[in-house]
Design a protein around this motif. Structure first.
Motif, PDB file in Angstrom:
ATOM      1  N   LEU A 186     -11.696 -15.590  -6.516  1.00 48.03           N
ATOM      2  CA  LEU A 186     -11.504 -16.197  -7.837  1.00 48.03           C
ATOM      3  C   LEU A 186     -10.311 -15.593  -8.551  1.00 48.03           C
ATOM      4  CD1 LEU A 186     -15.235 -16.203  -8.988  1.00 48.03           C
ATOM      5  CD2 LEU A 186     -13.933 -18.088  -7.975  1.00 48.03           C
ATOM      6  N   GLY A 187     -10.057 -14.331  -8.280  1.00 53.25           N
ATOM      7  CA  GLY A 187      -8.935 -13.671  -8.927  1.00 53.25           C
ATOM      8  C   GLY A 187      -8.392 -12.600  -8.011  1.00 53.25           C
ATOM      9  N   LEU A 188      -7.089 -12.401  -8.045  1.00 55.45           N
ATOM     10  CA  LEU A 188      -6.478 -11.423  -7.153  1.00 55.45           C
ATOM     11  C   LEU A 188      -5.326 -10.736  -7.866  1.00 55.45           C
ATOM     12  CD1 LEU A 188      -6.398 -10.361  -4.182  1.00 55.45           C
ATOM     13  CD2 LEU A 188      -4.750 -12.171  -3.708  1.00 55.45           C
ATOM     14  N   ARG A 189      -5.375  -9.412  -7.917  1.00 54.26           N
ATOM     15  CA  ARG A 189      -4.226  -8.662  -8.410  1.00 54.26           C
ATOM     16  C   ARG A 189      -3.838  -7.679  -7.318  1.00 54.26           C
ATOM     17  NH1 ARG A 189      -4.821  -5.063 -13.635  1.00 54.26           N
ATOM     18  NH2 ARG A 189      -5.868  -3.730 -12.129  1.00 54.26           N
ATOM     19  N   VAL A 190      -2.644  -7.877  -6.788  1.00 57.57           N
ATOM     20  CA  VAL A 190      -2.178  -7.076  -5.656  1.00 57.57           C
ATOM     21  C   VAL A 190      -1.336  -5.922  -6.188  1.00 57.57           C
ATOM     22  CG1 VAL A 190      -0.799  -7.156  -3.553  1.00 57.57           C
ATOM     23  CG2 VAL A 190      -2.234  -9.106  -4.173  1.00 57.57           C
ATOM     24  N   PRO A 191      -1.556  -4.708  -5.653  1.00 57.17           N
ATOM     25  CA  PRO A 191      -0.786  -3.566  -6.141  1.00 57.17           C
ATOM     26  C   PRO A 191       0.704  -3.711  -5.855  1.00 57.17           C
ATOM     27  CG  PRO A 191      -2.131  -2.949  -4.239  1.00 57.17           C
ATOM     28  CD  PRO A 191      -2.523  -4.334  -4.628  1.00 57.17           C
ATOM     29  N   THR A 235      -6.506   1.442  -7.121  1.00 56.76           N
ATOM     30  CA  THR A 235      -6.912   1.241  -8.510  1.00 56.76           C
ATOM     31  C   THR A 235      -6.333  -0.055  -9.064  1.00 56.76           C
ATOM     32  OG1 THR A 235      -7.024   3.618  -8.825  1.00 56.76           O
ATOM     33  CG2 THR A 235      -6.886   2.293 -10.811  1.00 56.76           C
ATOM     34  N   GLU A 236      -5.106  -0.382  -8.641  1.00 65.15           N
ATOM     35  CA  GLU A 236      -4.493  -1.629  -9.114  1.00 65.15           C
ATOM     36  C   GLU A 236      -5.069  -2.855  -8.418  1.00 65.15           C
ATOM     37  OE1 GLU A 236      -0.212  -1.808  -9.038  1.00 65.15           O
ATOM     38  OE2 GLU A 236      -0.002   0.219  -9.823  1.00 65.15           O
ATOM     39  N   TYR A 237      -5.556  -2.649  -7.186  1.00 69.17           N
ATOM     40  CA  TYR A 237      -6.002  -3.788  -6.368  1.00 69.17           C
ATOM     41  C   TYR A 237      -7.289  -4.379  -6.953  1.00 69.17           C
ATOM     42  CZ  TYR A 237      -5.109  -6.145  -1.907  1.00 69.17           C
ATOM     43  OH  TYR A 237      -4.730  -7.033  -0.935  1.00 69.17           O
ATOM     44  N   GLU A 238      -7.268  -5.658  -7.255  1.00 69.45           N
ATOM     45  CA  GLU A 238      -8.436  -6.298  -7.843  1.00 69.45           C
ATOM     46  C   GLU A 238      -8.689  -7.592  -7.078  1.00 69.45           C
ATOM     47  OE1 GLU A 238      -8.706  -5.646 -12.347  1.00 69.45           O
ATOM     48  OE2 GLU A 238      -8.394  -7.799 -12.077  1.00 69.45           O
ATOM     49  N   VAL A 239      -9.835  -7.689  -6.432  1.00 66.81           N
ATOM     50  CA  VAL A 239     -10.225  -8.917  -5.735  1.00 66.81           C
ATOM     51  C   VAL A 239     -11.512  -9.388  -6.378  1.00 66.81           C
ATOM     52  CG1 VAL A 239     -10.765  -9.991  -3.518  1.00 66.81           C
ATOM     53  CG2 VAL A 239      -9.260  -7.986  -3.592  1.00 66.81           C
TER      54      VAL A 239
END
Lengths: 502, 176
Positions: free
Chosen positions: A359-364, A411-415
């Motif tokens: 649903l959401g992805l923030r890649v370092p 820490t930055e990686y958000e799945v």
């Protein structure tokens, strides 16, 4: 070579597409039903369907893939890793169809694919193997004969399937009385998993490390080894963290291990990319374990410390080019690199696969970070395949620097939407023994057993307070653009009524 | 507006009300002032201050993913993922609170999360089980996966046998 068909999916297909694009080569992706919108399909120049989602009916269909290669006008095939990468019939089928197979010859795949033939090849090249049987023990070998052989090797020993892999058909035997039942179990497991019940015996090393050497071989007789990879951090025989170089390998040992690896590859006339796996015991002796006749999952860490693009070299070698890299440079790491395999698995629930929509992805991002991924926001992690979604690699001037960057990147990686192994790595990277480099291949399984029932994602009370505040603010404010607190409250009333009616 | 928020086994009562631009958020008697800026549908930049008179400066980047059931969210912040169960306090909320944790409502039906094969059955009907104890092992996606009990209880029924293939959603074990 003008157009390459990539006989794979996921992050490795994306990796190969990128290498081709760097070289101005057109790409053909293949996809199963559930992969229509996968990242490798979106990035490739062409994409062809090859069948239903089950691997057996799509990514493992040699006939369909060869036909697609012909119809698309591809002149070469890259197999990636897994699926058909180590299937000699596929390499032969490519050759017969006039396609360049970007990998070793079918003969080399066949020879190194048999554990006993590979051991013989290593011995012939003067490379030590773990003491054990040279001939397979098939179903007709009597228990008494196996016991006699076992006595010569010594206990404890490992019983392994000749055609084995992934821990299947493998048993530890610590005394003669355990051998007959273990033999029966291993044979039947090997028979059902690989269609071949033959097994062999190997002495069990105490606290070994898994160290491997990447190789490239061209068609002009040059074989070059690379600085080693440390792959001892494994969960149930599967690597989860790799790094290069290894803390356990100094310059002298590196020279000996890499020369031994090159000797084995030369002895079998090996071409293209391959990896020799060794076990390193606590006394500094190393033993040939097996050869992987393909690109490895963990190849990026070698690329990071040597600056060599291994996939590009696979293609150049397949085109007949000479391997003219400086051998010294490949053995002198310029930095330290570490890789974490991010899986769609829930580490708080026994590493249960967690397929579904991202649903959401923030890649370092930022210095020292590389993310080789097959995922995107809105994309699907299907249930049919290996749940690897990304390989997160960091590098730094020292091991500490690389690990610090990995912690920052995690820490930055958000799945969002599915569970991943990110919290597991955050836990592991704080382990004192790991940080000090005190580990062997059994390290992680022991740590996990000792930490049973520990919830890895748990933050402290302050983080939980913030999570509670965030959830409350989110509901209080209601959906974006339309409605305020009233809308949120009425949705909740609806839910409450629905629950009450049940 | 008051919410019950459950994280792990801890229940927090959280009250939110607006004062001008800021939100005042009380967590179990601990007052906070929050400057909330929406970044996306489920993403927030929060600046948080402790107490009602401070300037909110602690920056918390938050993203939420809704879970399968109403009120279940995975809250991502500070590099952590914290599963949260939230509901408005009130009749519906209180009823749940008296029952203890959300997982305690009704018998637990352990279902196959995906198609697979039953490799091992670790319990039989009538067994007493502890929370997080393994019940069955399912092979799927090339891996063996242990399905566990959500809480203490007794096995009412085991609906599968070793070697059996199961579809996603099939009930495997019922714990009450």
């Amino acid at each position: 070579m003008k157009k390459v068909l990539i006989a794979n999916r996921g992050e490795v297909a994306v990796r190969v597409i990128r290498a081709c694009r760097d070289m101005g080569i057109a790409t053909v992706a293949i996809y199963s039903e559930c992969d229509r919108a996968a990242l490798h399909v979106r990035l490739a120049d062409e994409a062809w369907p090859v069948g239903p989602s089950a691997p057996r009916e799509s990514y493992l269909r040699i006939d369909t893939i060869i036909e697609v290669a012909a119809r698309s006008g591809a002149d070469a095939v890259h197999p990636g890793y897994g699926f058909l990468a180590e299937n000699p019939d596929f390499a032969a089928a490519c050759r017969d169809a006039g396609l360049t197979f970007i990998g070793p010859s079918p003969e080399a795949i066949t020879m190194m694919g048999s554990k006993t033939a590979a051991r013989r090849a290593a011995l012939a090249a003067g490379v030590p193997v773990v003491p054990g049987t040279e001939e397979p023990l098939d179903d007709r070998t009597a228990d008494a004969d196996v016991l006699k052989v076992a006595e010569g090797i010594g206990y404890p020993l490992m019983l392994k399937a000749v055609a084995g892999g992934g821990g299947k058909g493998m048993r530890m035997v610590s005394a003669p009385a355990e051998l007959p039942p273990a033999l029966r179990a291993a044979r039947s497991e090997a028979q059902s998993a690989f269609g071949d019940g033959a097994v062999y015996l190997e002495r069990r090393l105490l606290a070994p490390r898994h160290i491997e050497v990447q190789l490239l071989g061209d068609h002009h007789g040059t074989v070059l080894p690379f600085v080693e990879r440390e792959c001892s951090i494994q969960r149930r025989h599967q690597k989860v963290v790799e790094e290069s170089p290894s803390l356990a390998v100094g310059p002298d040992l590196r020279r000996r291990m890499t020369s031994a690896a090159a000797a084995v590859a030369k002895a079998v006339g090996y071409t293209n990319a391959g990896t020799i796996e060794f076990l390193l015991d606590t006394g500094g002796s190393f033993y040939f374990l097996e050869m992987n006749t393909r690109l490895q999952v963990e190849h990026p860490i070698t690329e990071m410390v040597t600056g060599v693009d291994l996939v590009q070299w696979q293609i150049r070698i397949a085109r007949g080019e000479r391997l003219d890299l400086d051998p010294e440079r490949l053995l002198a790491p310029q930095a330290h690199a570490i890789e974490c395999r991010i899986y769609a698995e829930d580490p708080d629930n026994g590493f249960m696969p967690s397929p579904g929509r991202i649903l959401g992805l923030r890649v370092p991002q930022g210095p020292g970070i590389r993310d080789d991924s097959g995922a995107y926001e809105g994309g699907e992690v299907p249930i049919f395949y290996d749940p690897l979604i990304s390989k997160l690699v960091t590098w730094g001037e020292t091991r500490e620097h690389a690990i610090a960057r990995m912690k920052r990147a995690l820490t930055e990686y958000e799945v969002r939407g599915i569970r991943t192994t990110i919290p597991f790595f955050q836990w592991m990277l704080t382990d004192e023994d790991f940080l000090a480099g005190r580990f062997d291949t059994g390290f992680l399984d022991r740590k996990l057993a000792a930490s049973r029932n520990r919830v890895l994602h748990a933050g402290d009370a302050a983080h939980e307070d913030l999570a509670a505040i965030a959830a409350a603010v989110h509901l209080f404010t209601g959906p974006a653009a339309k409605g305020g607190p009233g809308a949120a409250a009425s949705r909740w009333r609806d839910t409450g009524r629905a629950e009450a009616r049940r | 507006m008051t919410f019950d928020v459950e994280i792990g086994n801890t229940l927090r009562t959280v009250t939110v009300h607006r004062k001008g631009q800021a939100l005042h958020v009380d967590v179990c008697g601990r007052a906070h002032i929050v400057d909330a800026r929406r970044i996306g549908e489920c993403q927030w930049s929060l600046l948080v201050g402790a107490g009602e008179t401070t300037t909110p400066v602690v920056s918390v980047d938050v993203a939420l993913a809704a879970g399968a059931t109403p009120g279940a969210f995975d809250v991502h912040l500070a590099g952590r993922m914290i599963p949260v169960q939230i509901r408005p306090a009130g009749a519906f909320g209180r009823q749940r609170r008296e029952g203890g944790s959300a997982a305690a409502a009704g018998p637990q039906r352990v279902v196959a999360p995906m198609p697979g094969k039953i490799v091992r059955v670790l319990v039989k009907a009538g067994d007493e089980v502890k929370a997080r104890q393994g019940l069955v092992v399912v092979e799927a996606m090339k891996m063996e996966n242990e399905l566990r009990a959500a809480r203490d209880g007794r096995v009412r029924d085991v609906a599968v046998a070793e070697g059996q293939s199961v579809e996603a959603g099939a009930v495997l074990v019922i714990v009450e």
